[in-house]
Scaffold this motif. Structure first.
Motif, mmCIF file in Angstrom:
data_model
loop_
_atom_site.group_PDB
_atom_site.id
_atom_site.type_symbol
_atom_site.label_atom_id
_atom_site.label_comp_id
_atom_site.label_asym_id
_atom_site.label_seq_id
_atom_site.Cartn_x
_atom_site.Cartn_y
_atom_site.Cartn_z
ATOM 1 N N PRO A 12 5.736 13.507 -3.207
ATOM 2 C CA PRO A 12 5.141 12.630 -2.193
ATOM 3 C C PRO A 12 3.647 12.402 -2.381
ATOM 4 N N ALA A 13 2.994 13.269 -3.175
ATOM 5 C CA ALA A 13 1.559 13.114 -3.396
ATOM 6 C C ALA A 13 1.244 12.299 -4.642
ATOM 7 N N LEU A 14 2.241 11.800 -5.333
ATOM 8 C CA LEU A 14 2.002 11.014 -6.552
ATOM 9 C C LEU A 14 1.290 9.713 -6.184
ATOM 10 N N PRO A 15 0.115 9.471 -6.743
ATOM 11 C CA PRO A 15 -0.630 8.245 -6.397
ATOM 12 C C PRO A 15 0.149 6.988 -6.779
ATOM 13 N N SER A 16 -0.113 5.915 -6.051
ATOM 14 C CA SER A 16 0.635 4.676 -6.249
ATOM 15 C C SER A 16 0.505 4.142 -7.671
ATOM 16 N N LEU A 40 7.355 3.364 -1.371
ATOM 17 C CA LEU A 40 7.320 2.240 -2.316
ATOM 18 C C LEU A 40 6.892 0.966 -1.602
ATOM 19 N N ASN A 41 5.984 0.215 -2.243
ATOM 20 C CA ASN A 41 5.620 -1.086 -1.670
ATOM 21 C C ASN A 41 6.600 -2.151 -2.150
ATOM 22 N N VAL A 45 9.363 -1.960 -5.219
ATOM 23 C CA VAL A 45 10.801 -2.048 -4.971
ATOM 24 C C VAL A 45 11.433 -3.081 -5.895
ATOM 25 N N ARG A 46 10.812 -4.240 -5.965
ATOM 26 C CA ARG A 46 11.370 -5.307 -6.815
ATOM 27 C C ARG A 46 11.315 -4.928 -8.293
ATOM 28 N N LEU A 65 15.853 -2.815 -0.259
ATOM 29 C CA LEU A 65 16.035 -4.024 -1.065
ATOM 30 C C LEU A 65 16.652 -5.112 -0.200
ATOM 31 N N ARG A 66 16.059 -6.280 -0.241
ATOM 32 C CA ARG A 66 16.478 -7.379 0.618
ATOM 33 C C ARG A 66 17.297 -8.406 -0.165
ATOM 34 N N THR A 67 17.939 -9.277 0.592
ATOM 35 C CA THR A 67 18.761 -10.315 -0.023
ATOM 36 C C THR A 67 17.957 -11.166 -0.994
ATOM 37 N N GLU A 68 16.746 -11.520 -0.613
ATOM 38 C CA GLU A 68 15.936 -12.386 -1.474
ATOM 39 C C GLU A 68 15.471 -11.683 -2.747
#
Length: 503
Positions: A12-16, A40-41, A45-46, A65-68
């Motif tokens: 959880p501490a892994l930088p982005s 995840l931003n 995610v994509r 994850l979204r439909t789009e």
């Protein structure tokens, strides 16, 4: 690939920016670990879904994850997962319903909320498995239609459908309704009569041991009956007729069914197979006469199952405690005991009864404290995890019975650092205590370091953020992959050690 990367991926501490680096090089294993991250931003995610289809499916399950974000042409499994979650597009369902791959048609048939035209197309599919997937949760009218399907696999699915009309389920169970099926999984691929051997040498064979068909599809009919008997919507009058069925597996299901007439239960209490009587023994619908009769039954597991009956008279429980091997579960009758009954059980002469009530975690303080002074080890093991016990009480238990109660004392939420450190000095026979110490919120650093000496506790201890940075870095090279993963996932891992793990 560094073997500690799976652990690092969920740290959880892994930088982005380091998450981005991992995504760029991730294989399916690392991608699946990254998909577990809650931070995840949208771009990540994509990117992760584009990198790995298994991860894309996992992201759907995580609601990220979204439909789009999904193209069904390149990520069909993710699209099917969205449809299964009720979030896919209707046109996707139409595409999959016409897919040449029967597995995809089967997957979409199991999805909820399908458009009517898709349902109609799938109901006419040439593959029985596809129609069966549709039938298992089909609405009432469609279930009634599919119950007449010529293949037994479809009828079996309808028999397990809890929304199917009760009369239809009764007809499938008794065979007195729909016209006989024309095919089953056996006669689909073998000349009848045929009995599938238990030692079949064919690696590509999809038949189960004992599958048989002589033209009446007997093993498939048994499967339909099994599903219908398990279905709570099947009428009791139809279920009761199977109390004398030749199959003990079916009689077990009858014995477990609540709401049957007592004379049916009385017949099952005389069943020659102990497993049937054991199933009956814990059925809440049997009356006290049968309860007392089954208490004298020496058949395998009958008395132990009876101990789980929710309305068991306490005098029967006392007899069972004295004669049967009950283990140490929290029994429903003990949970339901009145305050007066709890007090009686806590002062019973038989230590097994005191143990059974000590399993409760809502005991009044005076009863809890009295049981904490019990001299019997199994009573102390049962009461040791009870919240509210003092450091003095827990230390006294260790002094009295040591290794026999150590692991249970370590699970007490109020165990102090002093108690836990004392437990680390128990002899080798209490080694499993280290696993409990390593996960305890009050563990001190000396006790935690002691846990690293135990192979089973070492992975648990390696995940604790209280460990010094130097110890964590050393654990990254441990020969046990569980330890490496735990250390890499530890939020106290220094940033430079994280960078060093990356490819």
């Amino acid at each position: 690939m560094n073997p500690a990367l799976p652990g690092l991926a969920v740290n959880p501490a892994l930088p982005s920016h380091l998450v981005d680096r991992l995504i760029d090089t991730a294989d399916d294993e690392i991608a699946s670990e990254l998909a577990l991250r809650a931070d995840l931003n949208r771009a990540q995610v994509r990117a992760l879904a584009a990198r790995s289809e298994p991860a894309a499916v996992q992201l759907v399950h995580e609601g990220m994850l979204r439909t789009e974000d999904v193209d069904p042409a390149t990520r069909p499994l993710a699209a099917l997962a969205l449809l299964d979650a009720g979030a896919g597009l209707p046109q996707w369902a139409r595409v999959f319903a016409a897919d040449p791959c029967s597995e995809r048609r089967e997957r979409v048939a199991a999805c909820p909320g399908l458009p009517p035209d898709v349902v109609r197309r799938l109901a006419g599919d040439t593959e029985a498995r596809v129609v069966a997937a549709l039938a298992f949760e089909a609405p009432s009218l469609l279930a009634a239609e599919l119950a007449r399907h010529p293949h037994t696999e479809v009828r079996r699915a309808v028999a397990g459908n809890e929304t199917a009309p009760p009369e239809l389920l009764a007809a499938l169970l008794t065979g007195e309704g729909p016209t006989p099926a024309k095919s089953c999984r056996v006669c689909d691929q073998e000349e009848v009569p045929f009995v599938h051997p238990t030692d079949c040498p064919r690696r590509d064979c999809g038949l189960l041991p004992g599958d048989a068909c002589d033209g009446t599809h007997q093993s498939a009919v048994h499967d339909i009956q099994w599903q219908a008997l398990r279905n709570p919507a099947t009428p009791v009058r139809a279920v009761a007729r199977f109390a004398d069925h030749p199959s003990a597996l079916l009689r077990e299901l009858v014995a477990a069914r609540e709401g049957l007439p007592q004379h049916v239960y009385a017949r099952l209490a005389r069943d020659p197979v102990p497993a049937v009587r054991a199933e009956l023994a814990q059925n809440p619908s049997i009356d006290e006469v049968l309860v007392r009769s089954l208490a004298e039954d020496p058949g395998h597991d009958v008395q132990r199952s009876l101990a789980h009956h929710p309305a068991l008279p306490l005098d029967v429980l006392a007899r069972l405690a004295a004669s049967a091997r009950l283990g140490s579960p929290l029994l429903p009758r003990v949970v339901a005991a009145t305050p007066e009954e709890v007090a009686d059980l806590a002062t019973a002469a038989d230590p097994t009864l005191r143990m059974l009530v000590a399993m409760r975690r809502d005991l009044p303080d005076p009863i809890r404290d009295a049981l904490a002074c019990d001299r019997d080890a199994k009573v102390l093991k049962a009461i040791a995890p009870h919240p509210g016990l003092t450091e003095t009480q827990l230390l006294a238990m260790i002094d009295l019975h040591g290794p026999r109660v150590a692991a249970k004392v370590a699970t007490n939420p109020d165990a102090t650092a002093i108690v836990l450190e004392r437990l680390t000095r128990q002899p080798a026979s209490a080694r499993k205590v280290f696993r409990e110490i390593a996960r305890h919120p009050h563990v001190s650093l000396p006790a935690l370091l002691a846990c690293l000496s135990d192979p089973q506790a070492r992975p648990i201890a390696a995940a604790r953020p209280e460990l010094p940075a130097g110890v964590l870095v050393d654990l990254l090279a441990d020969e046990d992959w569980r330890v490496r993963d735990a250390a890499a996932a530890n939020p106290s891992l220094p940033a430079d050690a994280m960078v060093a793990l990356l490819p």
